[in-house]
Design a protein around this motif. Structure first.
Motif, PDB file in Angstrom:
ATOM      1  N   SER A   1      47.891  46.237 102.692  1.00 43.65           N
ATOM      2  CA  SER A   1      49.109  45.840 103.228  1.00 43.65           C
ATOM      3  C   SER A   1      50.027  46.717 103.947  1.00 43.65           C
ATOM      4  CB  SER A   1      49.822  44.784 102.227  1.00 43.65           C
ATOM      5  OG  SER A   1      50.418  45.520 101.141  1.00 43.65           O
ATOM      6  N   HIS A   2      49.851  47.834 103.614  1.00 42.22           N
ATOM      7  CA  HIS A   2      50.807  48.976 104.096  1.00 42.22           C
ATOM      8  C   HIS A   2      50.055  50.059 104.399  1.00 42.22           C
ATOM      9  CE1 HIS A   2      53.518  46.481 101.572  1.00 42.22           C
ATOM     10  NE2 HIS A   2      54.488  46.748 102.565  1.00 42.22           N
ATOM     11  N   PRO A   3      49.090  50.059 105.530  1.00 42.31           N
ATOM     12  CA  PRO A   3      48.330  51.337 105.703  1.00 42.31           C
ATOM     13  C   PRO A   3      48.974  52.880 105.914  1.00 42.31           C
ATOM     14  CG  PRO A   3      47.648  49.574 106.905  1.00 42.31           C
ATOM     15  CD  PRO A   3      48.977  49.124 106.506  1.00 42.31           C
ATOM     16  N   GLY A   4      48.547  53.599 105.447  1.00 46.42           N
ATOM     17  CA  GLY A   4      49.073  54.903 105.380  1.00 46.42           C
ATOM     18  C   GLY A   4      50.343  55.209 104.582  1.00 46.42           C
ATOM     19  N   LEU A   5      50.513  54.321 103.534  1.00 46.19           N
ATOM     20  CA  LEU A   5      51.646  54.167 102.474  1.00 46.19           C
ATOM     21  C   LEU A   5      51.391  55.534 101.850  1.00 46.19           C
ATOM     22  CD1 LEU A   5      54.140  52.541 101.353  1.00 46.19           C
ATOM     23  CD2 LEU A   5      52.334  51.954  99.513  1.00 46.19           C
ATOM     24  N   PRO A   6      52.529  56.413 101.635  1.00 49.31           N
ATOM     25  CA  PRO A   6      52.625  57.563 100.771  1.00 49.31           C
ATOM     26  C   PRO A   6      52.457  57.081  99.292  1.00 49.31           C
ATOM     27  CG  PRO A   6      54.270  57.646 102.482  1.00 49.31           C
ATOM     28  CD  PRO A   6      53.692  56.524 102.397  1.00 49.31           C
ATOM     29  N   VAL A   7      51.576  57.720  98.532  1.00 51.22           N
ATOM     30  CA  VAL A   7      51.293  57.267  97.208  1.00 51.22           C
ATOM     31  C   VAL A   7      51.313  58.304  96.316  1.00 51.22           C
ATOM     32  CG1 VAL A   7      49.739  56.546  95.541  1.00 51.22           C
ATOM     33  CG2 VAL A   7      49.914  55.470  97.820  1.00 51.22           C
ATOM     34  N   VAL A   8      52.039  58.505  95.311  1.00 48.92           N
ATOM     35  CA  VAL A   8      52.140  59.593  94.406  1.00 48.92           C
ATOM     36  C   VAL A   8      51.512  59.015  92.908  1.00 48.92           C
ATOM     37  CG1 VAL A   8      53.596  61.286  92.855  1.00 48.92           C
ATOM     38  CG2 VAL A   8      53.919  60.932  95.310  1.00 48.92           C
ATOM     39  N   TYR A   9      50.604  59.572  92.211  1.00 50.00           N
ATOM     40  CA  TYR A   9      50.282  59.206  91.028  1.00 50.00           C
ATOM     41  C   TYR A   9      50.695  60.074  90.100  1.00 50.00           C
ATOM     42  CZ  TYR A   9      46.347  56.803  93.661  1.00 50.00           C
ATOM     43  OH  TYR A   9      45.841  55.998  94.412  1.00 50.00           O
ATOM     44  N   ILE A  10      51.200  59.454  88.723  1.00 51.49           N
ATOM     45  CA  ILE A  10      51.431  60.276  87.633  1.00 51.49           C
ATOM     46  C   ILE A  10      50.849  59.755  86.411  1.00 51.49           C
ATOM     47  CG2 ILE A  10      53.822  60.645  88.348  1.00 51.49           C
ATOM     48  CD1 ILE A  10      54.920  58.644  86.513  1.00 51.49           C
ATOM     49  N   SER A  11      50.271  60.841  85.724  1.00 54.35           N
ATOM     50  CA  SER A  11      49.316  60.514  84.524  1.00 54.35           C
ATOM     51  C   SER A  11      49.328  61.640  83.437  1.00 54.35           C
ATOM     52  CB  SER A  11      48.103  60.081  85.051  1.00 54.35           C
ATOM     53  OG  SER A  11      47.099  59.553  83.883  1.00 54.35           O
ATOM     54  N   GLY A  12      48.974  61.404  82.202  1.00 52.41           N
ATOM     55  CA  GLY A  12      48.784  62.379  81.122  1.00 52.41           C
ATOM     56  C   GLY A  12      47.242  62.681  81.042  1.00 52.41           C
ATOM     57  N   THR A  13      46.380  61.446  81.618  1.00 49.77           N
ATOM     58  CA  THR A  13      44.939  61.583  81.481  1.00 49.77           C
ATOM     59  C   THR A  13      44.106  61.518  82.687  1.00 49.77           C
ATOM     60  OG1 THR A  13      44.954  59.013  81.130  1.00 49.77           O
ATOM     61  CG2 THR A  13      45.540  60.543  79.249  1.00 49.77           C
ATOM     62  N   ALA A  14      44.616  61.266  83.827  1.00 52.10           N
ATOM     63  CA  ALA A  14      43.720  60.645  84.958  1.00 52.10           C
ATOM     64  C   ALA A  14      43.496  61.989  85.976  1.00 52.10           C
ATOM     65  CB  ALA A  14      44.163  59.417  85.425  1.00 52.10           C
ATOM     66  N   SER A  15      43.813  63.123  85.697  1.00 55.04           N
ATOM     67  CA  SER A  15      43.934  64.255  86.939  1.00 55.04           C
ATOM     68  C   SER A  15      42.523  64.415  87.408  1.00 55.04           C
ATOM     69  CB  SER A  15      44.431  65.471  86.096  1.00 55.04           C
ATOM     70  OG  SER A  15      43.633  66.146  85.104  1.00 55.04           O
ATOM     71  N   THR A  16      41.582  64.049  86.542  1.00 50.69           N
ATOM     72  CA  THR A  16      40.190  64.447  87.006  1.00 50.69           C
ATOM     73  C   THR A  16      39.628  63.359  87.938  1.00 50.69           C
ATOM     74  OG1 THR A  16      39.163  63.598  84.940  1.00 50.69           O
ATOM     75  CG2 THR A  16      39.472  66.159  85.261  1.00 50.69           C
ATOM     76  N   ARG A  17      40.169  62.101  87.669  1.00 53.53           N
ATOM     77  CA  ARG A  17      40.007  60.883  88.252  1.00 53.53           C
ATOM     78  C   ARG A  17      40.655  60.793  89.526  1.00 53.53           C
ATOM     79  NH1 ARG A  17      41.379  56.197  84.510  1.00 53.53           N
ATOM     80  NH2 ARG A  17      40.978  55.167  86.384  1.00 53.53           N
ATOM     81  N   HIS A  18      41.696  61.482  89.990  1.00 56.50           N
ATOM     82  CA  HIS A  18      42.534  61.278  91.191  1.00 56.50           C
ATOM     83  C   HIS A  18      41.564  61.774  92.322  1.00 56.50           C
ATOM     84  CE1 HIS A  18      45.290  63.193  94.378  1.00 56.50           C
ATOM     85  NE2 HIS A  18      45.505  62.203  94.105  1.00 56.50           N
ATOM     86  N   VAL A  19      40.794  62.807  92.218  1.00 54.51           N
ATOM     87  CA  VAL A  19      40.168  63.074  93.498  1.00 54.51           C
ATOM     88  C   VAL A  19      39.064  61.975  93.932  1.00 54.51           C
ATOM     89  CG1 VAL A  19      38.236  64.649  94.281  1.00 54.51           C
ATOM     90  CG2 VAL A  19      40.159  65.666  93.100  1.00 54.51           C
ATOM     91  N   ALA A  20      38.592  61.303  92.938  1.00 50.60           N
ATOM     92  CA  ALA A  20      37.508  60.315  92.866  1.00 50.60           C
ATOM     93  C   ALA A  20      38.173  58.761  93.405  1.00 50.60           C
ATOM     94  CB  ALA A  20      36.404  60.268  91.813  1.00 50.60           C
ATOM     95  N   GLU A  21      39.043  58.636  92.550  1.00 54.59           N
ATOM     96  CA  GLU A  21      39.538  57.288  92.965  1.00 54.59           C
ATOM     97  C   GLU A  21      41.076  57.107  93.490  1.00 54.59           C
ATOM     98  OE1 GLU A  21      39.073  55.001  89.013  1.00 54.59           O
ATOM     99  OE2 GLU A  21      38.218  56.691  88.310  1.00 54.59           O
ATOM    100  N   GLY A  22      41.627  58.130  93.714  1.00 57.21           N
ATOM    101  CA  GLY A  22      43.025  58.093  94.539  1.00 57.21           C
ATOM    102  C   GLY A  22      42.787  57.795  95.864  1.00 57.21           C
TER     103      GLY A  22
END
Length: 118
Positions: A68-89
């Protein structure tokens, strides 16, 4: 929009972001985030925890927000998902590992917003 199921983190980080001049809508679960997205309000950026308990996670919220908001800036925070960020972010997103301090989140948000303005 700031989404984190940890109310203490949400209050602290939301307060810092407000002090920096951002208007922050704090939400504490994926359902609330999806409701806010469905309301189709203007949205400058999304900061979301990845791990929000059972059901949809922060990656799901960001993908829906980008529809609904193409190009929206996104910041993820997590204690467990750092390795998933590249594949799923979503592309161009930032990641901050927990425990994080609000200044780290604010810096990541500024970088994400800078890419939008470039």
């Amino acid at each position: 929009m700031f989404v984190d199921d940890n109310a203490v983190c949400g209050l602290e980080t939301g307060s810092i972001l407000r002090d920096l001049g951002y208007q922050v809508v704090s939400l504490y679960d994926a359902a609330g985030a999806f409701e806010a997205l469905a309301a189709d309000q203007p949205l400058l950026a999304l900061v979301t925890d990845v791990d929000l308990g059972p059901g949809p996670d922060g990656f799901d919220i960001a993908r829906a927000a980008r529809l609904s908001h193409p190009g929206l800036p996104v910041v993820y925070i997590s204690g467990t998902a750092s390795t998933r960020h590249v594949a799923e972010g979503v592309p161009g997103s930032e990641f901050v590992a927990k425990p994080c301090n609000p200044a780290e989140v604010a810096g990541a948000l500024a970088r994400a917003l800078g890419r939008l303005e470039a």
